[in-house]
Scaffold this motif. Sequence first.
Motif, PDB file in Angstrom:
ATOM      1  N   PRO A 224      -3.549 -11.740  -3.274  1.00 16.31           N
ATOM      2  CA  PRO A 224      -3.953 -10.911  -4.218  1.00 16.31           C
ATOM      3  C   PRO A 224      -3.447  -9.759  -3.999  1.00 16.31           C
ATOM      4  N   ASP A 225      -2.971  -8.634  -4.971  1.00 10.66           N
ATOM      5  CA  ASP A 225      -2.623  -7.268  -4.866  1.00 10.66           C
ATOM      6  C   ASP A 225      -1.716  -7.168  -3.646  1.00 10.66           C
ATOM      7  N   THR A 226      -0.678  -8.051  -3.254  1.00  6.62           N
ATOM      8  CA  THR A 226       0.100  -7.401  -1.995  1.00  6.62           C
ATOM      9  C   THR A 226       1.591  -7.146  -2.601  1.00  6.62           C
ATOM     10  N   ALA A 227       1.860  -7.362  -3.643  1.00  7.30           N
ATOM     11  CA  ALA A 227       3.303  -6.721  -4.103  1.00  7.30           C
ATOM     12  C   ALA A 227       3.208  -5.123  -4.232  1.00  7.30           C
ATOM     13  N   VAL A 283      -0.864  -6.459  10.386  1.00  7.94           N
ATOM     14  CA  VAL A 283      -0.635  -5.721   9.245  1.00  7.94           C
ATOM     15  C   VAL A 283      -2.147  -4.931   8.886  1.00  7.94           C
ATOM     16  N   MET A 284      -2.070  -3.587   8.958  1.00  4.61           N
ATOM     17  CA  MET A 284      -3.221  -2.716   8.924  1.00  4.61           C
ATOM     18  C   MET A 284      -3.402  -2.843   7.215  1.00  4.61           C
ATOM     19  N   PRO A 285      -4.742  -3.031   6.899  1.00  2.19           N
ATOM     20  CA  PRO A 285      -5.367  -2.895   5.279  1.00  2.19           C
ATOM     21  C   PRO A 285      -4.839  -1.680   4.603  1.00  2.19           C
ATOM     22  N   GLY A 286      -4.628  -1.776   3.567  1.00  5.45           N
ATOM     23  CA  GLY A 286      -4.043  -0.925   2.456  1.00  5.45           C
ATOM     24  C   GLY A 286      -5.282   0.076   2.068  1.00  5.45           C
ATOM     25  N   PRO A 287      -5.175   0.712   1.034  1.00  2.00           N
ATOM     26  CA  PRO A 287      -6.097   1.745   0.446  1.00  2.00           C
ATOM     27  C   PRO A 287      -7.027   1.169   0.195  1.00  2.00           C
ATOM     28  N   PRO A 292      -7.386  -6.643   8.847  1.00  2.38           N
ATOM     29  CA  PRO A 292      -5.997  -6.597   9.219  1.00  2.38           C
ATOM     30  C   PRO A 292      -5.440  -8.195   9.067  1.00  2.38           C
ATOM     31  N   LEU A 293      -4.164  -8.248   8.788  1.00  5.96           N
ATOM     32  CA  LEU A 293      -3.653  -9.616   8.422  1.00  5.96           C
ATOM     33  C   LEU A 293      -2.680  -9.985   9.919  1.00  5.96           C
ATOM     34  N   GLU A 294      -2.925 -11.029  10.611  1.00  9.72           N
ATOM     35  CA  GLU A 294      -2.131 -11.236  11.464  1.00  9.72           C
ATOM     36  C   GLU A 294      -0.668 -11.773  10.927  1.00  9.72           C
ATOM     37  N   ILE A 295       0.332 -11.229  11.648  1.00 14.48           N
ATOM     38  CA  ILE A 295       1.776 -11.760  11.431  1.00 14.48           C
ATOM     39  C   ILE A 295       2.156 -12.895  12.020  1.00 14.48           C
ATOM     40  N   GLY A 296       2.250 -13.935  11.258  1.00 13.22           N
ATOM     41  CA  GLY A 296       2.588 -15.077  11.942  1.00 13.22           C
ATOM     42  C   GLY A 296       3.216 -16.280  11.001  1.00 13.22           C
ATOM     43  N   ARG A 297       2.971 -17.376  11.277  1.00  8.74           N
ATOM     44  CA  ARG A 297       3.389 -18.667  10.277  1.00  8.74           C
ATOM     45  C   ARG A 297       1.921 -19.382  10.241  1.00  8.74           C
TER      46      ARG A 297
END
Length: 348
Positions: A224-227, A283-287, A292-297
């Motif tokens: 959600p709300d990632t674009a 990835v650090m959270p936005g406004p 934070p989101l771990e980059i992975g698979r």
Amino acid sequence: MIKKSAGIALRRSPAMKVGASVRRRAAAGLASGRSTLVDSVLMPAAQGSAARVQYAAVLDGHTLNLRALLPAGVPVAGPDASGPDGDAPARAHVLFISGGTRIRAAARLHRERDGQTSVQATVLLGEDIGGVPVTLGRWTLGLELDSGSPAPVRLQLIGDGAPAYGGPTRPLDTCVRTGRRHRLGLTPAGRLRLTIAPAVARAEVLRVNRAFTGTSVLFAVYGPDTARDGATPPIVELVEQQRRTVLRHTAEPLPADATAWRVTLPLGRLLDTSARQTWSLRVMPGPRGGKPLEIGRHGHDLRSPRKVLTPPKFTVRAQDGTFVEVKPQYTRRGALQLVCTPRKSGTP
């Protein structure tokens, strides 16, 4: 170093292997006990008003696969007119029930070799992908059969029919197109239930590029709300686990994809060549905040992504002239790690 070595020793210890074996036996015992409860208590209590689920799973994140045996004596229109493959032309439907809402999806009847009749169904979940319009929440599943009379026959579906998977894959419960999560379970009365949960944000690796000076990681952010739609580019943190070093880099957008980004990591300038280092990315959270989101698979059906997903190693030359071997790998949870090991010799 001591803490890390102790953690590795603990994971490799025989005690942990015994624990895993105990967990497998406990899961097998629970499944066996659940089947006994369904067959010896719940099905007799239903008094012929329930079908026994033999198989039920959401295999590709959005397709329900179901097979259930009808109780003996249930009136079904035309069960003897089955074709050479055993499929009967009588009409049957899977019912999705939530409060006062009932949704019907087509199913088919099949004459088994022992004379019993089964119901089989393959149902696409989600109106936005062309499937049945089930929404978020809990749905109890049942059957509706054309009995040849004005009133259809309605049956409960009892038992979860959970298959046993012993290979490298498992059922994928997250839809790759919508991100919604589908989980099958049982109500307190033993009826088959589908729970649909909303999508959660995740950062998925698209590709790991190699270079003699470092690497660039292409990733996409889903949920959600990632674009981005003109939003500020995300900040990626490069975290060294041993020394708790945190470095930040701004990702750059990829053309023609509102969810995709590239982060370039000049490892040749960042690495400390005095010891091995393990870096992870998030990835650090936005406004709007969040975690934070771990980059992975993460959107996969693998039991052990670390064993199956093995990106090739490559070599980076550090500023002091040391050649460092970089091994991309995935953790058990699917997070990407860059294991950087300095070479003792001066040649790549």
